[in-house]
Write a protein that holds these residues in place. Sequence first.
Motif, PDB file in Angstrom:
ATOM      1  N   PRO A   1      63.714 -21.766  52.899  1.00 37.65           N
ATOM      2  CA  PRO A   1      63.891 -22.944  52.033  1.00 37.65           C
ATOM      3  C   PRO A   1      65.103 -22.824  51.105  1.00 37.65           C
ATOM      4  O   PRO A   1      65.751 -23.826  50.789  1.00 37.65           O
ATOM      5  N   SER A   2      65.410 -21.602  50.686  1.00 38.44           N
ATOM      6  CA  SER A   2      66.545 -21.405  49.783  1.00 38.44           C
ATOM      7  C   SER A   2      67.868 -21.794  50.439  1.00 38.44           C
ATOM      8  O   SER A   2      68.810 -22.209  49.761  1.00 38.44           O
ATOM      9  N   PHE A   3      67.942 -21.664  51.763  1.00 38.21           N
ATOM     10  CA  PHE A   3      69.162 -22.057  52.470  1.00 38.21           C
ATOM     11  C   PHE A   3      69.382 -23.572  52.361  1.00 38.21           C
ATOM     12  O   PHE A   3      70.514 -24.033  52.176  1.00 38.21           O
ATOM     13  N   ILE A   4      68.301 -24.307  52.504  1.00 37.67           N
ATOM     14  CA  ILE A   4      68.389 -25.769  52.434  1.00 37.67           C
ATOM     15  C   ILE A   4      68.760 -26.217  51.025  1.00 37.67           C
ATOM     16  O   ILE A   4      69.555 -27.140  50.833  1.00 37.67           O
ATOM     17  N   VAL A   5      68.227 -25.526  50.025  1.00 35.31           N
ATOM     18  CA  VAL A   5      68.572 -25.831  48.637  1.00 35.31           C
ATOM     19  C   VAL A   5      70.057 -25.597  48.395  1.00 35.31           C
ATOM     20  O   VAL A   5      70.744 -26.419  47.763  1.00 35.31           O
ATOM     21  N   LYS A   6      70.582 -24.485  48.899  1.00 25.84           N
ATOM     22  CA  LYS A   6      72.009 -24.199  48.737  1.00 25.84           C
ATOM     23  C   LYS A   6      72.864 -25.250  49.441  1.00 25.84           C
ATOM     24  O   LYS A   6      73.876 -25.703  48.904  1.00 25.84           O
ATOM     25  N   ALA A   7      72.462 -25.623  50.646  1.00 24.49           N
ATOM     26  CA  ALA A   7      73.237 -26.593  51.423  1.00 24.49           C
ATOM     27  C   ALA A   7      73.222 -27.972  50.767  1.00 24.49           C
ATOM     28  O   ALA A   7      74.181 -28.735  50.898  1.00 24.49           O
ATOM     29  N   ARG A   8      72.153 -28.269  50.057  1.00 23.04           N
ATOM     30  CA  ARG A   8      72.014 -29.589  49.444  1.00 23.04           C
ATOM     31  C   ARG A   8      73.088 -29.847  48.390  1.00 23.04           C
ATOM     32  O   ARG A   8      73.527 -30.981  48.195  1.00 23.04           O
ATOM     33  N   THR A   9      73.538 -28.780  47.723  1.00 22.54           N
ATOM     34  CA  THR A   9      74.526 -28.947  46.652  1.00 22.54           C
ATOM     35  C   THR A   9      75.920 -28.463  47.044  1.00 22.54           C
ATOM     36  O   THR A   9      76.832 -28.516  46.230  1.00 22.54           O
ATOM     37  N   ALA A  10      76.082 -27.991  48.289  1.00 24.45           N
ATOM     38  CA  ALA A  10      77.385 -27.480  48.718  1.00 24.45           C
ATOM     39  C   ALA A  10      78.392 -28.618  48.876  1.00 24.45           C
ATOM     40  O   ALA A  10      78.068 -29.693  49.380  1.00 24.45           O
ATOM     41  N   GLN A  11      79.619 -28.352  48.450  1.00 24.96           N
ATOM     42  CA  GLN A  11      80.703 -29.325  48.617  1.00 24.96           C
ATOM     43  C   GLN A  11      81.516 -29.053  49.879  1.00 24.96           C
ATOM     44  O   GLN A  11      82.178 -29.942  50.403  1.00 24.96           O
ATOM     45  N   VAL A  12      81.466 -27.801  50.336  1.00 21.79           N
ATOM     46  CA  VAL A  12      82.184 -27.400  51.551  1.00 21.79           C
ATOM     47  C   VAL A  12      81.294 -26.455  52.354  1.00 21.79           C
ATOM     48  O   VAL A  12      80.629 -25.585  51.779  1.00 21.79           O
ATOM     49  N   TRP A  13      81.289 -26.627  53.668  1.00 19.39           N
ATOM     50  CA  TRP A  13      80.536 -25.763  54.585  1.00 19.39           C
ATOM     51  C   TRP A  13      81.547 -25.104  55.518  1.00 19.39           C
ATOM     52  O   TRP A  13      82.370 -25.786  56.130  1.00 19.39           O
ATOM     53  N   VAL A  14      81.483 -23.778  55.648  1.00 18.58           N
ATOM     54  CA  VAL A  14      82.405 -23.044  56.522  1.00 18.58           C
ATOM     55  C   VAL A  14      81.582 -22.240  57.517  1.00 18.58           C
ATOM     56  O   VAL A  14      80.743 -21.428  57.114  1.00 18.58           O
ATOM     57  N   ARG A  15      81.817 -22.475  58.806  1.00 20.35           N
ATOM     58  CA  ARG A  15      81.025 -21.783  59.817  1.00 20.35           C
ATOM     59  C   ARG A  15      81.914 -21.046  60.824  1.00 20.35           C
ATOM     60  O   ARG A  15      83.091 -21.362  61.005  1.00 20.35           O
ATOM     61  N   VAL A  16      81.298 -20.067  61.508  1.00 17.94           N
ATOM     62  CA  VAL A  16      81.966 -19.339  62.578  1.00 17.94           C
ATOM     63  C   VAL A  16      82.189 -20.254  63.773  1.00 17.94           C
ATOM     64  O   VAL A  16      83.269 -20.286  64.365  1.00 17.94           O
ATOM     65  N   GLY A  17      81.156 -20.984  64.153  1.00 19.52           N
ATOM     66  CA  GLY A  17      81.256 -21.876  65.304  1.00 19.52           C
ATOM     67  C   GLY A  17      81.001 -21.149  66.612  1.00 19.52           C
ATOM     68  O   GLY A  17      80.442 -20.050  66.645  1.00 19.52           O
ATOM     69  N   MET A  18      81.401 -21.755  67.717  1.00 22.09           N
ATOM     70  CA  MET A  18      81.218 -21.194  69.053  1.00 22.09           C
ATOM     71  C   MET A  18      79.753 -20.863  69.328  1.00 22.09           C
ATOM     72  O   MET A  18      79.432 -19.908  70.016  1.00 22.09           O
ATOM     73  N   GLU A  19      78.857 -21.642  68.720  1.00 21.81           N
ATOM     74  CA  GLU A  19      77.410 -21.550  68.911  1.00 21.81           C
ATOM     75  C   GLU A  19      76.775 -20.313  68.291  1.00 21.81           C
ATOM     76  O   GLU A  19      75.606 -20.028  68.553  1.00 21.81           O
ATOM     77  N   LEU A  20      77.491 -19.587  67.447  1.00 22.82           N
ATOM     78  CA  LEU A  20      76.863 -18.438  66.790  1.00 22.82           C
ATOM     79  C   LEU A  20      75.664 -18.884  65.963  1.00 22.82           C
ATOM     80  O   LEU A  20      74.616 -18.224  65.952  1.00 22.82           O
ATOM     81  N   GLU A  21      75.812 -20.014  65.261  1.00 16.96           N
ATOM     82  CA  GLU A  21      74.765 -20.497  64.366  1.00 16.96           C
ATOM     83  C   GLU A  21      73.837 -21.521  65.021  1.00 16.96           C
ATOM     84  O   GLU A  21      73.072 -22.209  64.329  1.00 16.96           O
ATOM     85  N   LEU A  22      73.896 -21.607  66.348  1.00 14.33           N
ATOM     86  CA  LEU A  22      73.181 -22.664  67.066  1.00 14.33           C
ATOM     87  C   LEU A  22      71.684 -22.688  66.770  1.00 14.33           C
ATOM     88  O   LEU A  22      71.064 -23.757  66.702  1.00 14.33           O
ATOM     89  N   GLY A  23      71.067 -21.530  66.568  1.00 10.60           N
ATOM     90  CA  GLY A  23      69.626 -21.476  66.380  1.00 10.60           C
ATOM     91  C   GLY A  23      69.159 -21.830  64.983  1.00 10.60           C
ATOM     92  O   GLY A  23      67.950 -22.039  64.783  1.00 10.60           O
ATOM     93  N   TRP A  24      70.052 -21.909  64.009  1.00  8.44           N
ATOM     94  CA  TRP A  24      69.596 -22.144  62.636  1.00  8.44           C
ATOM     95  C   TRP A  24      70.449 -23.116  61.809  1.00  8.44           C
ATOM     96  O   TRP A  24      69.976 -23.651  60.802  1.00  8.44           O
TER      97      TRP A  24
END
Length: 346
Positions: free
Chosen positions: A70-93
């Motif tokens: 749940p803490s991840f969703i709380v952090k994402a709710r107030t984030a102004q920028v999201w930076v990801r690795v991509g290439m499906e590394l984060e596909l499961g979450w």
Amino acid sequence: MKKHFGTTLRRAFGLVCLTLSCFLQGAETITILTTTTDLADITRQITGELAEVSSLCDGREDPHALTVRPSFIVKARTAQVWVRVGMELELGWEPPILRDCRNRRIQVGSPAHIDVSEAILPLDVPQGEVTRDQGDIHAFGNPHYWLDPLNGRLAARFIAARLAKLYPEHEAAFNTNLARFLNALDARMFGEPLVNCAGGARLWQWLLAGTMDNELGKLPGAVKPGGWYAALRPYAGAPVATYHRSWIYLLQRFQLSLAGELEPKPGIPPSPKHLHQLSESFQAKGVRIILQEPFYSPKAAALLAARLDGLKVLVCANSTGGGAGAGSYLEMLDQVISALAGALKE
């Protein structure tokens, strides 16, 4: 007279409020959420005190299998920028976090959603159809690209450029910090004296073109390569085995040979039959090193090391914060490369 004075006072007060609002907006700390610690550290080097940067992964777990909290969703709710690795590394979450946070600003496709894989040099891009029978194969290539220092360099430039578009008032600061980070990375790669003499960008060009030795011979004086390049250069072609196919970017950058993987297929634990085959193969190839991440079971590697004389298991963090001596992105690469060079020298 009183009416005129009141009108003037209200206008002056409004002007002060507007000026204060603009000042506070310009001084507002940017909230950036990255998926991994490596991207967090690189982003932090670029933003400095202009942003508060945090990561969902902590560097000690398998980034393929992060459990959504749940803490991840709380952090994402107030984030102004999201930076990801991509290439499906984060596909499961990543999808459930972005869905449940309901933050339109950072959704896939938005300017504030930064997919760093758009800027890197990918390896292991599948040719043809990808099926589950092949194991944990990523359709867009191997996502562990940050283990190539050149991709770390490309990632930093891409992040800085994207942030400058989002916050043009900070572009000069981002570029200054970026130059400082690139110089530090290049100095670790080639040695500070050589970077000062030839320039980091030029050295990378020579390395990629395969003309490094020839070009170095043209330089004035007797400046020699140092850093990571000099540490692993004597062992070009040496066979190194790995547990998971995480290390291919690092091995290829330093011209080390991938001798085999303990996983028969990506994401599939090793079987006794596969380990027996590897034992014979490693003996024939003269493999002396198994490079493994700390979050996988050490049992298979230990079994092979017990069977083969001289085979050493190196358990190294492959992400920032993943172990001792890996407190930053550059320190993480330092400890892996130092461990490899030391083991190959023995």
